[in-house]
Design an enzyme around this catalytic site. Structure first.
Site, PDB file in Angstrom:
ATOM      1  N   CYS A 219       1.756  -4.450   4.300  1.00  0.00           N
ATOM      2  CA  CYS A 219       0.543  -5.191   4.642  1.00  0.00           C
ATOM      3  C   CYS A 219       0.875  -6.644   4.971  1.00  0.00           C
ATOM      4  O   CYS A 219       0.154  -7.291   5.711  1.00  0.00           O
ATOM      5  CB  CYS A 219      -0.461  -5.098   3.505  1.00  0.00           C
ATOM      6  SG  CYS A 219       0.240  -5.463   1.912  1.00  0.00           S
TER       7      CYS A 219
ATOM      8  N   GLU B  87      -7.441  -4.494  -1.112  1.00  0.00           N
ATOM      9  CA  GLU B  87      -6.229  -5.144  -0.587  1.00  0.00           C
ATOM     10  C   GLU B  87      -5.960  -4.449   0.739  1.00  0.00           C
ATOM     11  O   GLU B  87      -5.534  -3.297   0.759  1.00  0.00           O
ATOM     12  CB  GLU B  87      -5.098  -4.976  -1.595  1.00  0.00           C
ATOM     13  CG  GLU B  87      -4.019  -6.015  -1.436  1.00  0.00           C
ATOM     14  CD  GLU B  87      -2.959  -5.578  -0.455  1.00  0.00           C
ATOM     15  OE1 GLU B  87      -3.111  -5.933   0.737  1.00  0.00           O
ATOM     16  OE2 GLU B  87      -2.018  -4.904  -0.863  1.00  0.00           O
TER      17      GLU B  87
ATOM     18  N   GLU C 164      -3.567  -4.455  13.454  1.00  0.00           N
ATOM     19  CA  GLU C 164      -2.436  -4.132  12.582  1.00  0.00           C
ATOM     20  C   GLU C 164      -1.735  -2.878  13.103  1.00  0.00           C
ATOM     21  O   GLU C 164      -2.344  -1.814  13.185  1.00  0.00           O
ATOM     22  CB  GLU C 164      -2.929  -3.894  11.151  1.00  0.00           C
ATOM     23  CG  GLU C 164      -1.795  -3.694  10.177  1.00  0.00           C
ATOM     24  CD  GLU C 164      -2.262  -3.527   8.738  1.00  0.00           C
ATOM     25  OE1 GLU C 164      -3.194  -2.749   8.498  1.00  0.00           O
ATOM     26  OE2 GLU C 164      -1.673  -4.179   7.856  1.00  0.00           O
TER      27      GLU C 164
ATOM     28  N   LYS D 148      -5.920   8.145  -7.152  1.00  0.00           N
ATOM     29  CA  LYS D 148      -5.824   9.022  -5.983  1.00  0.00           C
ATOM     30  C   LYS D 148      -4.769   8.406  -5.045  1.00  0.00           C
ATOM     31  O   LYS D 148      -5.026   7.453  -4.320  1.00  0.00           O
ATOM     32  CB  LYS D 148      -7.197   9.140  -5.298  1.00  0.00           C
ATOM     33  CG  LYS D 148      -7.217  10.191  -4.220  1.00  0.00           C
ATOM     34  CD  LYS D 148      -7.089   9.481  -2.926  1.00  0.00           C
ATOM     35  CE  LYS D 148      -6.965  10.223  -1.687  1.00  0.00           C
ATOM     36  NZ  LYS D 148      -5.636  10.290  -1.148  1.00  0.00           N
TER      37      LYS D 148
END
Ligand code: NDP
Length: 495
Positions: A287, A253, A388, A178
């Site tokens: 990331c 992750e 973040e 997905k």
């Protein structure tokens, strides 16, 4: 009106539209215009994709295929991806607006993961246990888990997918993918190469649509044995909770707030380049972004000035152009999020040294750009240093000495990556020992390899991708006991 490119899902080896016949448009972040459409799937489509993957796992030729043959299929796939690397990279750039130079570098490198894990496919070995009981022969086997749901984000769709696909397939699992609804097209284009490589139908399947509709349904699906997820920490936590209800294997992750630490003894010009590549490459949408630049106070002013000067020279523009250095933000909601964080940083007292706005150049007006932005004198307690942002926003934080550098570096909920710039090998190793993060780069930043384990400490995730250990994330161990004696001993006591 420009006709949209039309991508379909692959389920059980067939190209399929969604059960409802609805579509989602994919918008090019540089032009702000739709350029393609992908099926808008729902839970019915998820059922069909998982059933196809489950059938391929239990019944199809994949289930009985020798691991060496599996490995050869992965090799062939790698060759085909190498052949199509430019085409796949261009699709990614239209979908996510990252630089062609960056995406083409990734698609050219992706085959290495399939070669490496293809090579590991027939080296998955069990062992014979010299068991402590008489008349028993005991051995272990390492077996695949079953259907793996691979859920991927929009920043590097094919690379992050490959990190899951290559070990999962080498281990003998089947897959339902997905992708992010913003960037599904390269994943759907990749599916044709599986067929050409000779993978049996149903081994790899796709569903496209929204996370809350089909991502959640996929994670909940009783026939999915493992979820391999890359994305934000909030969604990761939801995925983890939901997988826990069904006792599924999970790798996550997630995000980061990675410290990139410059000491006074570093080669400062190299360190400044490392700071820039850590945050402005990919417009900060990685990331591993080195979004907290920790600079020793004795060189703080000099380094800040150099970082600002180099960032000011960055050329914003068409991500397809080889001259562009910073592209747009991939999604409109993400641009809002980045601009919101800039406002928060200013309201908390961070000093804006560069950028902070949408660029005014008319040629950039249609794209979702944000200027490369640098905040100085940031305190590690400010939100801009804790959360973040996932955009081209750098916070520069001063520190006095090694102790304070470590304290600030580790004062975060995340632990994905980090950088250390120093000419002292002792200091480099001491820092590498003490930084709580899955990756430490010394005098470099943003290096990854199919051979090198990658993953997070703390809220940055669970499990490792790439490297030999990664295949273990897609295997489970079975222990087999064979009685060599005649007859069965006393059935009322444990043997
Ligand atoms: P998400 O974490 O929400 O999305 C990642 C993937 O998960 C997408 O395919 C998404 O689908 C899917 N998803 C969303 N909700 C669910 C659910 N309930 N169950 C299963 N799958 C789900 O990332 P976003 O795209 O929304 O970005 C949000 C933030 O996450 C960013 O601002 C950034 O900070 C961070 N991020 C971090 C990444 C990393 O590499 N660490 C990558 C991308 C984002 P859909 O897109 O359809 O919602």
């Amino acid at each position: 009106m420009v006709e949209l490119a039309h991508f379909r899902n692959t389920v059980g080896g067939e190209h399929v539209e969604s059960a409802t016949g609805n579509w989602i448009e994919s918008v090019n972040p540089y032009t702000g215009e739709p350029w393609a459409k992908v099926p808008h799937c729902n839970a019915t489509d998820v059922d069909a994709a998982v059933d196809a993957a489950h059938n391929a796992f239990v019944k199809g030729p994949w289930a009985t295929m020798a691991p060496t043959a599996r490995g050869k299929l992965l090799h062939r796939l790698g060759d085909l991806i190498a052949r199509e690397a430019s085409k796949l990279a261009e699709i990614e750039v239209r979908d996510n607006g990252k630089l062609l130079a960056e995406m083409a570098g990734q698609t050219r490198y992706i085959p290495e993961w399939f070669y490496y894990f293809g090579g590991l496919a027939d080296k998955i070995e069990g062992g014979v246990i010299p068991i402590d009981k008489p008349d028993l022969f005991t051995y272990t086997k390492r077996e695949p888990l079953g259907v793996v749901a691979a859920i991927t984000p929009w920043n590097s769709p094919l690379l992050l997918l490959t990190w899951k696909l290559a070990p999962a397939l080498a281990a003998g699992n089947t897959i339902v993918i997905k992708p992010s609804e913003f960037t599904s097209c390269s994943t759907l284009a990749l599916m044709d190469l599986f067929r050409e490589a000779g993978f049996p139908d149903g081994v790899v399947n796709t569903v496209t649509g929204y996370g809350h509709e089909i991502g959640a349904a996929l994670v909940e699906h009783p026939k999915v044995a493992k979820v391999a997820f890359t994305g934000g920490d909030a969604t990761g936590a939801r995925v983890y909770a939901s997988a826990a209800r069904h006792i599924k294997h999970v790798t996550l992750e997630l995000g980061g707030k990675s410290p990139n630490i410059i000491f006074e003894d570093a080669n400062l010009d190299d360190a400044v380049k490392g700071a820039i590549s850590g945050i402005f490459a990919a417009s900060g949408q990685t990331c591993i972004a080195g979004s907290r630049l920790l600079v020793q106070r004795s060189v703080y002013d000099e380094v800040s000035a150099k970082v600002v000067e180099l960032a000011r020279s960055a050329r914003l523009g068409d991500p397809m152009s080889p001259h562009t250095q910073v592209g747009p933000i991939t999604t409109l909601p993400q641009r809002h999020k980045v601009l919101d964080y800039i406002n928060v940083a200013e309201s908390e007292g961070a000093k804006c040294l560069l950028g902070g706005k949408i660029p005014e150049a008319p040629e950039l007006a249609r794209g979702w750009f944000v200027e490369p932005t640098i905040f100085g004198n940031v305190s590690n307690s400010m939100r801009i240093a804790r959360e973040e942002v996932f955009g081209p926003v750098l916070s520069i934080i001063p520190f006095e000495d090694d102790e304070e550098a470590i304290e600030i570096a580790n004062d975060t909920i995340f632990g994905l990556a980090s950088g250390v710039w120093t000419s002292s090998i002792r200091r480099a190793i001491r820092m590498a020992d003490r930084i709580r993060a899955g990756t430490v780069w010394v005098n470099t930043y943003r290096a990854v390899s199919f051979m090198a384990p990658f993953g997070g400490y703390k809220l940055s995730g669970i499990g490792r991708e790439s490297g030999q250990d990664a295949i273990g994330e897609y295997l489970q161990t079975k222990c087999v006991w064979i009685n060599l004696a005649e007859g069965v001993p006393n059935p009322f006591v444990m043997r």
